[in-house]
Every structure is written in C-alpha cells, then in structure tokens.
Scaffold this active site. Structure first.
Site, PDB file in Angstrom:
ATOM      1  N   ASP A 124      48.630 -34.994   6.766  1.00  0.00           N
ATOM      2  CA  ASP A 124      49.174 -36.350   6.770  1.00  0.00           C
ATOM      3  C   ASP A 124      50.628 -36.286   6.291  1.00  0.00           C
ATOM      4  O   ASP A 124      50.929 -35.671   5.266  1.00  0.00           O
ATOM      5  CB  ASP A 124      48.345 -37.242   5.835  1.00  0.00           C
ATOM      6  N   ILE A 125      51.517 -36.898   7.042  1.00  0.00           N
ATOM      7  CA  ILE A 125      52.945 -36.798   6.722  1.00  0.00           C
ATOM      8  C   ILE A 125      53.315 -37.628   5.484  1.00  0.00           C
ATOM      9  O   ILE A 125      54.343 -37.382   4.856  1.00  0.00           O
ATOM     10  CB  ILE A 125      53.766 -37.236   7.970  1.00  0.00           C
ATOM     11  N   GLN A 149      43.472 -49.572   8.884  1.00  0.00           N
ATOM     12  CA  GLN A 149      43.893 -48.632   9.934  1.00  0.00           C
ATOM     13  C   GLN A 149      45.315 -48.964  10.394  1.00  0.00           C
ATOM     14  O   GLN A 149      45.625 -50.109  10.711  1.00  0.00           O
ATOM     15  CB  GLN A 149      42.941 -48.704  11.132  1.00  0.00           C
ATOM     16  N   HIS A 205      40.465 -41.306  13.544  1.00  0.00           N
ATOM     17  CA  HIS A 205      40.703 -40.102  12.747  1.00  0.00           C
ATOM     18  C   HIS A 205      39.980 -40.218  11.417  1.00  0.00           C
ATOM     19  O   HIS A 205      39.658 -41.321  10.957  1.00  0.00           O
ATOM     20  CB  HIS A 205      42.209 -39.881  12.510  1.00  0.00           C
ATOM     21  N   PHE A 206      39.766 -39.052  10.800  1.00  0.00           N
ATOM     22  CA  PHE A 206      39.122 -38.967   9.490  1.00  0.00           C
ATOM     23  C   PHE A 206      40.140 -38.439   8.490  1.00  0.00           C
ATOM     24  O   PHE A 206      40.864 -37.484   8.791  1.00  0.00           O
ATOM     25  CB  PHE A 206      37.907 -38.016   9.548  1.00  0.00           C
ATOM     26  N   HIS A 207      40.183 -39.068   7.313  1.00  0.00           N
ATOM     27  CA  HIS A 207      41.043 -38.598   6.230  1.00  0.00           C
ATOM     28  C   HIS A 207      40.243 -37.667   5.317  1.00  0.00           C
ATOM     29  O   HIS A 207      39.115 -37.987   4.941  1.00  0.00           O
ATOM     30  CB  HIS A 207      41.505 -39.769   5.355  1.00  0.00           C
TER      31      HIS A 207
END
Ligand code: 5GP
Length: 145
Positions: free
Chosen positions: A35-36, A98, A104-106
C-alpha cells in the site's frame, strides 16, 4: 445489484502494467503489492485479477484464490515485520471506507506500541516502500510462495 466496474481505476491500471507498484507476490489469479499510504509498516494489498468492484461482484473461484493468496502473503508479512498482530480487512462501498473501486484485501500488521496511521492519508517514501517490498518478497520466496 452489482456496482459497475470502471476499468480505469488505479488497481486496474496497475494490473495492466500501466502504473508501477511494489509487487511482492503474484499467481494466476491475484497480485499483492505494498500500500502506497501504509497504515503501518508492511501494509500490503492483495488484489484479484478478475475485474470486480467489491466482494459481491467477485466469482467464488476468484474469492477463494484471493483468500488463499491473502493467507500466503500474510504469513510472509508476519515473518518479515514481526508484528504483534495482523489485521485482514476488506471494504465494500464508499460508506464502508472503500476508496479504490477494485476489490482488494488489506493485510495490516499491528505493533503493540504504535497507533495506526490514517487510511489512505500519508504517502510513504519510495525508498522505504522499496526496502520493505524487497524484504517481504525475499521472505515469500524463501517460504516457497
Ligand atoms: P480502500 O480504501 O479502497 O479499501 O483501499 C485502497 C488502498 O489503496 C488505500 O489503503 C490506499 O492507501 C491505497 N492506494 C491508493 N492509491 C494507491 C496506489 O496508487 N498504489 C498503491 N500501491 N496503493 C494505493
């Protein structure tokens, strides 16, 4: 009702190779990258390749592949960063938090002595992200992922 998929969203562009990412894992159905704007060091995203806005639009096969990949990558995150715990989360719809309309999954490592940074708030330096990605990719390679 299924939300309509926008093929120009950021993750679709990363999946097509139009935008860069710090990729740590890939299989036939998913990719994972850092994740940026990480909420903690090692925050990683697992992204199904199938185009779907959210979990409700994802096929059963892609959902199964995504949770399997999430388990694999989360094991790597745990070994690499040594957190005290690991949160897995997945948001459906803006009201749920979201911000990118591709499912997507974190994977968010939790460190007992550190509060989480804000969600999608603060961009991490490229040098730190690169170093974290290299360490995580090396762990995953060692684990045979
Ligand atoms: P969501 O809010 O949709 O559950 O999560 C989207 C996540 O994507 C956020 O945590 C945010 O920091 C991250 N993100 C947003 N833009 C980019 C990007 O261009 N590259 C990467 N690697 N992550 C991004």
């Amino acid at each position: 009702m299924q939300a309509e998929y926008d093929s120009h969203n950021i993750f679709a562009r990363i999946l097509r190779g139009e935008l860069p990412c710090f990729k740590v894992y890939e299989d036939a159905d998913t990719i994972a990258f850092l994740d940026i704007m990480p909420q903690s060091d090692g925050h990683t995203l697992v992204v199904p390749k199938e185009p779907a806005v959210d979990l409700f639009g994802l096929s059963g096969q892609a959902a199964a592949a995504a949770i399997r990949a999430t388990q694999i990558v989360a094991r790597g995150v745990r070994e690499t960063f040594g957190p005290d715990g690991v949160v897995i989360s997945q948001f459906n719809g803006a009201a749920a938090g979201q911000t990118v309309p591709h499912v997507h999954f974190h994977i968010v490592p939790r460190y007992a002595d550190q509060a989480l940074r804000g969600h999608a708030r603060e961009q991490q330096s490229m040098e730190v992200l690169r170093a974290h990605a290299e360490r995580l990719a090396a762990t995953l390679a060692k684990q045979g992922a």
